[in-house]
Design a protein around this motif. Structure first.
Motif, PDB file in Angstrom:
ATOM      1  N   VAL A 471       0.834  -1.210   0.000  1.00 44.40           N
ATOM      2  CA  VAL A 471       0.000   0.000   0.000  1.00 44.40           C
ATOM      3  C   VAL A 471       0.865   1.254   0.000  1.00 44.40           C
ATOM      4  O   VAL A 471       0.374   2.353  -0.283  1.00 44.40           O
ATOM      5  CB  VAL A 471      -0.967   0.034   1.212  1.00 44.40           C
ATOM      6  N   GLU A 472       2.161   1.102   0.308  1.00 45.70           N
ATOM      7  CA  GLU A 472       3.098   2.227   0.317  1.00 45.70           C
ATOM      8  C   GLU A 472       3.866   2.216  -1.005  1.00 45.70           C
ATOM      9  O   GLU A 472       4.458   1.203  -1.374  1.00 45.70           O
ATOM     10  CB  GLU A 472       4.053   2.079   1.504  1.00 45.70           C
ATOM     11  N   PRO A 473       3.852   3.303  -1.782  1.00 47.72           N
ATOM     12  CA  PRO A 473       4.364   3.291  -3.154  1.00 47.72           C
ATOM     13  C   PRO A 473       5.804   2.805  -3.309  1.00 47.72           C
ATOM     14  O   PRO A 473       6.090   1.983  -4.182  1.00 47.72           O
ATOM     15  CB  PRO A 473       4.217   4.758  -3.594  1.00 47.72           C
ATOM     16  N   ASP A 474       6.729   3.307  -2.490  1.00 47.29           N
ATOM     17  CA  ASP A 474       8.124   2.887  -2.626  1.00 47.29           C
ATOM     18  C   ASP A 474       8.294   1.409  -2.300  1.00 47.29           C
ATOM     19  O   ASP A 474       9.071   0.694  -2.955  1.00 47.29           O
ATOM     20  CB  ASP A 474       9.023   3.734  -1.734  1.00 47.29           C
ATOM     21  N   SER A 475       7.576   0.951  -1.285  1.00 47.89           N
ATOM     22  CA  SER A 475       7.648  -0.465  -0.909  1.00 47.89           C
ATOM     23  C   SER A 475       7.046  -1.348  -1.994  1.00 47.89           C
ATOM     24  O   SER A 475       7.554  -2.442  -2.276  1.00 47.89           O
ATOM     25  CB  SER A 475       6.926  -0.694   0.422  1.00 47.89           C
ATOM     26  N   LEU A 476       5.960  -0.894  -2.599  1.00 49.81           N
ATOM     27  CA  LEU A 476       5.353  -1.631  -3.709  1.00 49.81           C
ATOM     28  C   LEU A 476       6.351  -1.815  -4.843  1.00 49.81           C
ATOM     29  O   LEU A 476       6.529  -2.923  -5.367  1.00 49.81           O
ATOM     30  CB  LEU A 476       4.110  -0.889  -4.204  1.00 49.81           C
ATOM     31  N   ALA A 477       7.003  -0.740  -5.235  1.00 49.27           N
ATOM     32  CA  ALA A 477       7.959  -0.805  -6.338  1.00 49.27           C
ATOM     33  C   ALA A 477       9.112  -1.755  -6.011  1.00 49.27           C
ATOM     34  O   ALA A 477       9.539  -2.556  -6.855  1.00 49.27           O
ATOM     35  CB  ALA A 477       8.487   0.589  -6.655  1.00 49.27           C
TER      36      ALA A 477
END
Length: 492
Positions: A471-477
């Motif tokens: 759900v957190e953009p940097d972690s998703l990437a």
């Protein structure tokens, strides 16, 4: 193991001597998407698989959504990944609509509430459909899946029962799609990691061996002794402490000097304290001398952000549920269980437990709306029975006995160790969120340090987010990058 008779509302009329025949509902649609900078055309198959007993009588309907890439010349070289969530009692919508699937729902990445519709759905550039065909499975009692006829949901709700039914689904899927010789992966989240270990044991444990190439454990829990608070069990206090340290750091409840260390260095210091001085202090109990007790309490206050006075009152033992209420009590706020970056407001700030998990109600509206909108609009599903997102009935009715042994603490980690010993190619990816109070990362590390697991074939990854780190953009990437690498073990 099943000896049930069955009838069903959509059964064809047959003579008493014949087995009941059920026509599963299956919808096939064609789609295109741009994923990982590739234009991909694919087929989506949404529908039921009817499990049967040895007499051909229907046992249950397992609902799944499969995505098959069209432009594959040799499907035997194409991996297939079976994906499920946890609970127990959860449908697979979280990994489906948050990480692996071709469409993704966007929620605030800064740990704020998702509010109400309208929610944003986007083409998921991070989907794994470029790497692998995908099969999202909803176990019995979740999603649209259900027991049939006279069979009951409880017949499928248990560590062993669940693994057997999902293994049968996998076997059927491989036959129906001609994929027996394709590389096979499992991806589970939360209790889905428990399911993955039990499922590997079920698939590889007999002569009809379905060997697995890789298992992806997202927010892992394999040994439940690390998560069950009861007198005499100190494992959770040790395993949860670094998550408390990460949470205190995030909410600025640590000293300026510790803040200057940076998150990862502070977490590492908390690890060393937890496994050494703190673990030894808990083991000594009332044999601990005063000076050591005081030194332990001081360090515990440093890493948790709680007062030494409070730590005295709880005998140096802080449960996750108490911590979620206590850390920000002075600000009349609670912190989330699934993701402690989230904060919430309770009706009563002076209580012992939180009213609800702000990191759960902070995302559930978006994901629930997304899966319903998607299956009916994009996939053309006509099913009208309720879609169970997370069933409390399944969760409360779960049978935790393993192989007939009544174990208070389930531990399926040795199953992965055995699976590795019997399959030289089996690799494991573990994804951990620093702010996860449901399946804390240090408890996972402690599990993998034991249980006969070959850690040379385990890749551990960490993200500055919670249980659902995507759900957190940097972690998703980063998670998508790590998983994509996992499909290519020899790539550098």
């Amino acid at each position: 193991m099943y000896t049930f008779s069955a009838t069903a509302e959509n059964a064809k009329p047959v003579s008493p001597a014949q087995p009941v025949v059920i026509e599963p509902e299956v919808i096939v649609t064609e789609h295109k998407a741009r994923i990982n900078d590739q234009k991909i055309s694919y087929q989506a198959i949404a529908g039921e698989t009817i499990l049967e007993d040895s007499k051909g009588l229907p046992l249950a309907s397992i609902y799944s959504i499969s995505y098959l890439r069209d432009d594959v010349k040799d499907i035997s070289q194409r991996p297939v990944t079976f994906v499920f969530n946890g609970g127990p009692g959860s449908a697979s919508l979280w990994l489906h609509m948050g990480l692996f699937g071709p469409k993704r729902v966007v929620v605030p990445g800064d740990a704020t509430d998702d509010g109400a519709a309208r929610y944003t759905m986007v083409e998921n550039e991070y989907s794994m459909l470029d790497e692998s065909d995908l099969v999202f499975i909803d176990p019995v009692g979740t999603g649209f899946s259900r027991a049939l006829g006279e069979n009951k949901g409880e017949d499928f709700w248990g560590v062993t029962e669940d693994a057997k039914s999902i293994a049968e689904f996998v076997r059927r899927w491989l036959i129906e799609h001609g994929r027996w010789n394709s590389p096979k992966y499992l991806a589970g989240e939360s209790y889905g990691t428990t399911r993955a270990a039990a499922l590997v044991d079920e698939l590889q444990g007999g002569w009809t061996d379905i060997s697995i190439n890789g298992v992806m454990l997202i927010s892992s829990i394999l040994d439940f002794s690390h998560a069950r608070y009861q007198p005499g069990n100190n494992q959770p206090y040790i395993g949860f402490l670094p998550t408390m340290a990460a949470t205190a750091f995030y909410h600025d409840k640590v000293s300026a000097a510790d803040k200057a260390m940076g998150l990862e260095a502070f977490i590492e210091a908390s690890r060393q304290f937890a496994i050494k001085d703190y673990a030894l202090a808990l083991l000594q109990g009332n044999r601990l001398d005063t000076n050591t007790y005081n030194a332990t309490r001081q360090q515990l206050a440093r890493f948790t952000g709680l007062t030494e006075n409070y730590l005295d009152r709880v005998n140096l033992r802080v449960s996750a549920s108490r911590y979620s209420k206590q850390l920000l009590r002075g600000e009349d706020l609670t912190v989330g269980r699934l993701d402690s970056r989230y904060t919430g407001i309770d009706y009563d700030s002076g209580g012992e437990r939180t009213d609800a998990d702000p990191s759960a109600y902070g995302i559930d509206g978006a994901y629930t709306a997304a899966i319903h909108d998607y299956v009916y609009k994009d996939l053309g599903v006509k099913m009208t029975r309720p879609f169970n997102v997370l069933s409390y009935e399944v969760n409360s009715g779960w049978n935790w006995n393993v192989s007939g042994k009544k174990m208070h603490f389930v531990n399926v980690a040795p199953m992965l160790g055995r699976a590795q010993r019997e399959n030289k190619d089996l690799r494991i990816l573990v994804a951990n969120g620093y702010f996860d109070f449901a399946t804390p990362f240090f408890a996972t590390e402690n599990t993998f340090a034991d249980n006969g697991i070959d850690n040379d074939r385990v890749s551990m990854h960490y993200y500055a987010a919670g249980h659902m780190m995507y759900v957190e953009p940097d972690s998703l990437a980063q998670l998508a990058k790590d998983i994509r690498q996992f499909y290519h073990p020899k790539a550098k």
